[in-house]
Design a protein around this motif. Structure first.
Motif, PDB file in Angstrom:
ATOM      1  N   THR A  55       0.893  -1.263   0.272  1.00 43.21           N
ATOM      2  CA  THR A  55      -0.017  -0.006   0.082  1.00 43.21           C
ATOM      3  C   THR A  55       0.797   1.194  -0.094  1.00 43.21           C
ATOM      4  O   THR A  55       0.742   2.209  -0.592  1.00 43.21           O
ATOM      5  CB  THR A  55      -0.963   0.017   1.351  1.00 43.21           C
ATOM      6  OG1 THR A  55      -1.681  -1.095   0.904  1.00 43.21           O
ATOM      7  CG2 THR A  55      -1.830   1.173   1.264  1.00 43.21           C
ATOM      8  N   ARG A  56       2.052   1.249   0.653  1.00 39.50           N
ATOM      9  CA  ARG A  56       2.956   2.215   0.656  1.00 39.50           C
ATOM     10  C   ARG A  56       3.375   2.394  -0.461  1.00 39.50           C
ATOM     11  O   ARG A  56       3.949   3.457  -1.128  1.00 39.50           O
ATOM     12  CB  ARG A  56       4.032   1.998   1.805  1.00 39.50           C
ATOM     13  CG  ARG A  56       5.025   3.339   1.886  1.00 39.50           C
ATOM     14  CD  ARG A  56       5.999   3.051   3.075  1.00 39.50           C
ATOM     15  NE  ARG A  56       5.192   2.579   4.372  1.00 39.50           N
ATOM     16  CZ  ARG A  56       5.392   1.368   4.725  1.00 39.50           C
ATOM     17  NH1 ARG A  56       6.340   0.436   4.201  1.00 39.50           N
ATOM     18  NH2 ARG A  56       4.880   0.983   5.805  1.00 39.50           N
ATOM     19  N   GLU A  57       3.953   1.289  -1.313  1.00 46.83           N
ATOM     20  CA  GLU A  57       4.721   1.408  -2.466  1.00 46.83           C
ATOM     21  C   GLU A  57       3.795   1.814  -3.721  1.00 46.83           C
ATOM     22  O   GLU A  57       4.154   2.604  -4.555  1.00 46.83           O
ATOM     23  CB  GLU A  57       5.482   0.002  -2.713  1.00 46.83           C
ATOM     24  CG  GLU A  57       6.214  -0.111  -4.120  1.00 46.83           C
ATOM     25  CD  GLU A  57       6.431  -1.567  -4.173  1.00 46.83           C
ATOM     26  OE1 GLU A  57       6.717  -1.843  -5.484  1.00 46.83           O
ATOM     27  OE2 GLU A  57       6.223  -2.511  -3.530  1.00 46.83           O
ATOM     28  N   PRO A 135     -13.210  -1.352  -8.756  1.00 46.45           N
ATOM     29  CA  PRO A 135     -11.926  -0.443  -9.126  1.00 46.45           C
ATOM     30  C   PRO A 135     -11.953   0.815  -8.470  1.00 46.45           C
ATOM     31  O   PRO A 135     -12.811   1.543  -8.409  1.00 46.45           O
ATOM     32  CB  PRO A 135     -12.343  -0.691 -10.799  1.00 46.45           C
ATOM     33  CG  PRO A 135     -12.906  -1.549 -10.993  1.00 46.45           C
ATOM     34  CD  PRO A 135     -13.996  -1.700  -9.587  1.00 46.45           C
ATOM     35  N   GLY A 136     -11.022   1.420  -8.533  1.00 44.42           N
ATOM     36  CA  GLY A 136     -10.488   2.842  -8.186  1.00 44.42           C
ATOM     37  C   GLY A 136      -9.500   3.278  -9.076  1.00 44.42           C
ATOM     38  O   GLY A 136      -8.864   2.972  -9.938  1.00 44.42           O
ATOM     39  N   GLY A 137      -8.917   4.506  -8.582  1.00 42.06           N
ATOM     40  CA  GLY A 137      -8.035   5.157  -9.319  1.00 42.06           C
ATOM     41  C   GLY A 137      -8.209   6.205 -10.018  1.00 42.06           C
ATOM     42  O   GLY A 137      -8.988   7.303  -9.661  1.00 42.06           O
ATOM     43  N   ARG A 138      -8.225   6.191 -11.503  1.00 42.12           N
ATOM     44  CA  ARG A 138      -8.545   7.166 -12.412  1.00 42.12           C
ATOM     45  C   ARG A 138      -9.931   7.640 -12.458  1.00 42.12           C
ATOM     46  O   ARG A 138     -10.471   8.801 -12.880  1.00 42.12           O
ATOM     47  CB  ARG A 138      -8.083   7.033 -13.866  1.00 42.12           C
ATOM     48  CG  ARG A 138      -6.497   7.074 -14.003  1.00 42.12           C
ATOM     49  CD  ARG A 138      -6.077   6.883 -15.337  1.00 42.12           C
ATOM     50  NE  ARG A 138      -6.671   5.552 -15.917  1.00 42.12           N
ATOM     51  CZ  ARG A 138      -6.380   5.151 -17.028  1.00 42.12           C
ATOM     52  NH1 ARG A 138      -5.896   5.939 -18.134  1.00 42.12           N
ATOM     53  NH2 ARG A 138      -6.754   3.827 -17.641  1.00 42.12           N
ATOM     54  N   PRO A 165      -9.293   0.364  -4.372  1.00 40.37           N
ATOM     55  CA  PRO A 165      -8.031   1.055  -4.167  1.00 40.37           C
ATOM     56  C   PRO A 165      -8.214   2.511  -3.827  1.00 40.37           C
ATOM     57  O   PRO A 165      -9.254   3.139  -4.315  1.00 40.37           O
ATOM     58  CB  PRO A 165      -7.231   0.833  -5.348  1.00 40.37           C
ATOM     59  CG  PRO A 165      -8.374   0.364  -6.352  1.00 40.37           C
ATOM     60  CD  PRO A 165      -9.278  -0.294  -5.620  1.00 40.37           C
ATOM     61  N   ALA A 166      -7.327   3.230  -3.335  1.00 41.46           N
ATOM     62  CA  ALA A 166      -7.332   4.487  -2.952  1.00 41.46           C
ATOM     63  C   ALA A 166      -5.889   5.313  -3.020  1.00 41.46           C
ATOM     64  O   ALA A 166      -5.344   5.586  -2.240  1.00 41.46           O
ATOM     65  CB  ALA A 166      -7.783   4.862  -1.373  1.00 41.46           C
ATOM     66  N   PRO A 167      -5.524   5.474  -4.163  1.00 41.63           N
ATOM     67  CA  PRO A 167      -4.324   6.036  -4.537  1.00 41.63           C
ATOM     68  C   PRO A 167      -4.165   7.387  -3.959  1.00 41.63           C
ATOM     69  O   PRO A 167      -5.119   8.260  -4.039  1.00 41.63           O
ATOM     70  CB  PRO A 167      -4.022   6.145  -6.192  1.00 41.63           C
ATOM     71  CG  PRO A 167      -5.198   5.111  -6.707  1.00 41.63           C
ATOM     72  CD  PRO A 167      -6.227   4.843  -5.573  1.00 41.63           C
ATOM     73  N   GLY A 168      -3.138   7.390  -3.217  1.00 40.87           N
ATOM     74  CA  GLY A 168      -2.608   8.637  -2.522  1.00 40.87           C
ATOM     75  C   GLY A 168      -3.638   9.088  -1.431  1.00 40.87           C
ATOM     76  O   GLY A 168      -3.736   9.973  -0.659  1.00 40.87           O
ATOM     77  N   GLY A 169      -4.534   7.853  -1.007  1.00 41.53           N
ATOM     78  CA  GLY A 169      -5.408   8.196   0.239  1.00 41.53           C
ATOM     79  C   GLY A 169      -6.920   8.629  -0.275  1.00 41.53           C
ATOM     80  O   GLY A 169      -7.624   8.987   0.635  1.00 41.53           O
ATOM     81  N   VAL A 170      -7.015   8.666  -1.681  1.00 44.46           N
ATOM     82  CA  VAL A 170      -8.556   9.285  -2.112  1.00 44.46           C
ATOM     83  C   VAL A 170      -9.365   8.308  -2.454  1.00 44.46           C
ATOM     84  O   VAL A 170      -8.864   7.462  -3.263  1.00 44.46           O
ATOM     85  CB  VAL A 170      -7.908  10.423  -3.408  1.00 44.46           C
ATOM     86  CG1 VAL A 170      -9.411  11.006  -3.630  1.00 44.46           C
ATOM     87  CG2 VAL A 170      -7.130  11.708  -2.831  1.00 44.46           C
ATOM     88  N   VAL A 171     -10.401   8.393  -2.203  1.00 43.46           N
ATOM     89  CA  VAL A 171     -11.601   7.309  -2.404  1.00 43.46           C
ATOM     90  C   VAL A 171     -12.660   8.304  -2.697  1.00 43.46           C
ATOM     91  O   VAL A 171     -13.139   8.999  -2.000  1.00 43.46           O
ATOM     92  CB  VAL A 171     -11.608   6.094  -1.411  1.00 43.46           C
ATOM     93  CG1 VAL A 171     -12.232   6.715   0.003  1.00 43.46           C
ATOM     94  CG2 VAL A 171     -12.746   5.343  -1.969  1.00 43.46           C
ATOM     95  N   VAL A 187     -15.552  -2.246   4.729  1.00 43.90           N
ATOM     96  CA  VAL A 187     -14.909  -1.472   3.347  1.00 43.90           C
ATOM     97  C   VAL A 187     -13.230  -1.317   3.986  1.00 43.90           C
ATOM     98  O   VAL A 187     -13.159  -0.551   4.704  1.00 43.90           O
ATOM     99  CB  VAL A 187     -15.518  -0.393   2.909  1.00 43.90           C
ATOM    100  CG1 VAL A 187     -14.952   0.233   1.673  1.00 43.90           C
ATOM    101  CG2 VAL A 187     -16.983  -0.701   2.423  1.00 43.90           C
ATOM    102  N   PHE A 188     -12.319  -1.869   2.826  1.00 42.83           N
ATOM    103  CA  PHE A 188     -10.964  -1.672   2.970  1.00 42.83           C
ATOM    104  C   PHE A 188     -10.739  -0.944   1.923  1.00 42.83           C
ATOM    105  O   PHE A 188     -10.954  -1.058   0.858  1.00 42.83           O
ATOM    106  CB  PHE A 188     -10.067  -2.853   3.368  1.00 42.83           C
ATOM    107  CG  PHE A 188     -10.619  -3.473   4.589  1.00 42.83           C
ATOM    108  CD1 PHE A 188      -9.799  -3.170   5.590  1.00 42.83           C
ATOM    109  CD2 PHE A 188     -11.503  -4.537   4.607  1.00 42.83           C
ATOM    110  CE1 PHE A 188      -9.736  -4.021   6.939  1.00 42.83           C
ATOM    111  CE2 PHE A 188     -11.735  -5.120   5.740  1.00 42.83           C
ATOM    112  CZ  PHE A 188     -10.802  -4.869   6.907  1.00 42.83           C
ATOM    113  N   THR A 189      -9.621   0.367   2.047  1.00 42.40           N
ATOM    114  CA  THR A 189      -8.989   0.940   0.894  1.00 42.40           C
ATOM    115  C   THR A 189      -7.742   0.229   0.561  1.00 42.40           C
ATOM    116  O   THR A 189      -6.750   0.721   1.219  1.00 42.40           O
ATOM    117  CB  THR A 189      -8.798   2.553   1.231  1.00 42.40           C
ATOM    118  OG1 THR A 189      -8.123   2.422   2.685  1.00 42.40           O
ATOM    119  CG2 THR A 189      -9.976   3.167   1.227  1.00 42.40           C
ATOM    120  N   LEU A 190      -7.987  -0.921   0.072  1.00 44.40           N
ATOM    121  CA  LEU A 190      -6.613  -1.865  -0.494  1.00 44.40           C
ATOM    122  C   LEU A 190      -7.218  -2.159  -1.840  1.00 44.40           C
ATOM    123  O   LEU A 190      -8.303  -2.270  -2.415  1.00 44.40           O
ATOM    124  CB  LEU A 190      -6.917  -3.236   0.216  1.00 44.40           C
ATOM    125  CG  LEU A 190      -6.484  -3.138   1.491  1.00 44.40           C
ATOM    126  CD1 LEU A 190      -6.678  -4.420   2.363  1.00 44.40           C
ATOM    127  CD2 LEU A 190      -4.718  -2.799   1.681  1.00 44.40           C
TER     128      LEU A 190
END
Length: 436
Positions: A55-57, A135-138, A165-171, A187-190
């Motif tokens: 998640t950090r990487e 799906p998350g991200g863009r 997924p929550a790139p940069g912590g944004v969901v 719900v997990f931001t993974l």
């Protein structure tokens, strides 16, 4: 230069060109599979610690424990309450229609009694725990939340674990609102392969599930393929696709927009139109040229149509239907004034949209049937996601003493043929009367 490929079924190289258009290739699959296998192994071995590292990487989120990646129920419901009126109305309208359709799919127990008095049947029970990948991200896909969580809830699944997924912590708040409305339990931001591995094998924080559903990128697809057997999966989803079969009665601008609607997903999406009238194909191509530059995602559409799109001239309607069955598209529009007359010709399609007023876009959101559909030709043997995917069936066999004796002779003989003496003896013992 044409914006979209043109093919004709009477050309000598048609099958070769169509196969090339449908071929998605697998140049990167080995590298992706190897990377995913490494991620899965790390999550299995190191659990939460591996999730934090990945998640950090990959998502640039730093936290001390995976529990910090779980979205509190108060935030989920707060996101729903904060929606403006029109957005919430659209979300609730879509959810209700998906639920109404799903409720008609739910299977129940059944039984019958044979001529010997044996009671045979089927027991249907929901899965205990399901993982939903969103799906998350863009982009944000609240519709994906509804389409996966609502039928699981209708099926009676005990617990629904959602990962996004929550790139940069944004969901997306819309995604969280949809999770609250549909009834996700946690719900997990993974995201990525690491989220799939966590759902499959469990960690100290993320519980293991019985089945994983929901679309994702190539890494998610590879991970689902690799964990299958440890858990169930819905399918290996590929890029989205639509095929339009028409006699030329669909307004060319409508046709162009239906092709755009699929192509704007991403560069690998596929948009095809099949018609026997070459003049109509010319008009559709002109409509594509006239309206493409006005689309907000014009660059993506242009790339998709150039690489994966096609206007296909068939010999006649029967030939056009044969081409559709060869493609087995995820989405099929039968753009005819009388689509019911054409439907019997279609054997392979994930979802079929009938007539001029049923665009595929309705199916993505609020028509009711699920938008999680077989892609890449798998509609030849697969079906849309539904309540049945969240239920399992157990056979029930209840033989009476009299009824069991009727099965002894055939069972003994079959066991003898297969060389299984204990099977034969087990059956024979039931032929000697009531148990003492």
């Amino acid at each position: 230069m044409s914006l979209i490929n043109r093919l004709a079924s009477d050309q000598a190289d048609f099958e070769q060109r169509l196969s090339a258009l449908l071929d998605r290739g697998d140049e990167q699959s080995r590298d992706i599979d190897a990377r995913v296998a490494e991620i899965i192994a790390q999550v299995r071995a190191r659990g939460d610690a591996a999730l934090l590292d990945y998640t950090r990487e990959l998502d640039q989120i730093r936290c001390g424990e995976v529990a910090e990646l779980e979205v509190p129920a108060t935030r989920l419901h707060g996101a729903l309450e904060a929606l403006d009126g029109e957005a919430r109305q659209a979300l609730e309208f879509s959810a209700q229609r998906i639920r109404e359709y799903a409720e008609r799919q739910r299977e129940g127990d059944w039984h019958y009694e044979d001529d010997y008095g044996n009671r045979l049947g089927q027991r249907v029970t929901p899965l205990d725990r399901v993982g939903v990948y969103v799906p998350g991200g863009r982009a944000a896909y609240p519709s994906s939340v509804l389409m996966n969580v609502v039928p699981a809830r209708v099926a009676g699944v005990g617990e629904i674990i959602m990962v996004v997924p929550a790139p940069g912590g944004v969901v997306s708040d819309m995604v969280l609102a949809a999770a609250a409305l549909a009834g996700a339990d946690r719900v997990f931001t993974l995201g990525g392969a690491q989220a799939v591995a966590a759902l499959a094998y469990g960690t100290d924080t993320v519980p293991p599930v019985d089945k994983i559903v929901g679309p994702g990128n190539a890494y998610v697809a590879s991970a689902k393929r690799q964990v299958f057997g440890q858990v169930g999966i819905d399918s290996i989803a590929g890029p989205s696709e639509v095929a339009v079969l028409t006699d030329g009665s669909l307004d060319p601008e409508w046709a162009a927009m239906d092709l755009f609607a699929q192509a704007e997903h991403d560069e690998m999406a596929q948009s095809l139109l099949v018609c026997s009238d070459p003049d109509y194909l010319d008009r559709v191509e002109k409509a594509i040229e006239a309206h493409l530059d006005g689309q907000p995602r014009a660059d993506i559409i242009r790339a998709s149509l150039a690489e994966r799109g096609g206007l296909i001239q068939s010999r006649d309607l029967a030939d056009g239907a044969a081409i559709i069955n060869r493609i087995a598209p995820e989405h099929l529009e039968l753009a005819f004034a009388d689509p019911e007359a054409v439907l019997p010709l279609i054997r392979h399609a994930g979802a079929i949209f009938m007539g001029h007023h049923s665009p595929e876009a309705f199916g993505d959101y609020c028509a009711g049937p699920n938008h999680v559909l077989p892609t890449a030709g798998t509609a030849r043997f697969s079906s849309p996601l539904g309540v049945q995917d969240f239920q399992k069936r157990s056979s029930v066999i209840h033989c009476s003493a009299h009824g069991g004796r009727a099965l002894v002779s055939a069972s003994e003989k079959m066991a003898e043929i297969e060389g299984l003496a204990a099977h034969a003896r087990s059956a024979a013992l039931r032929g000697g009367g009531e148990q003492g």
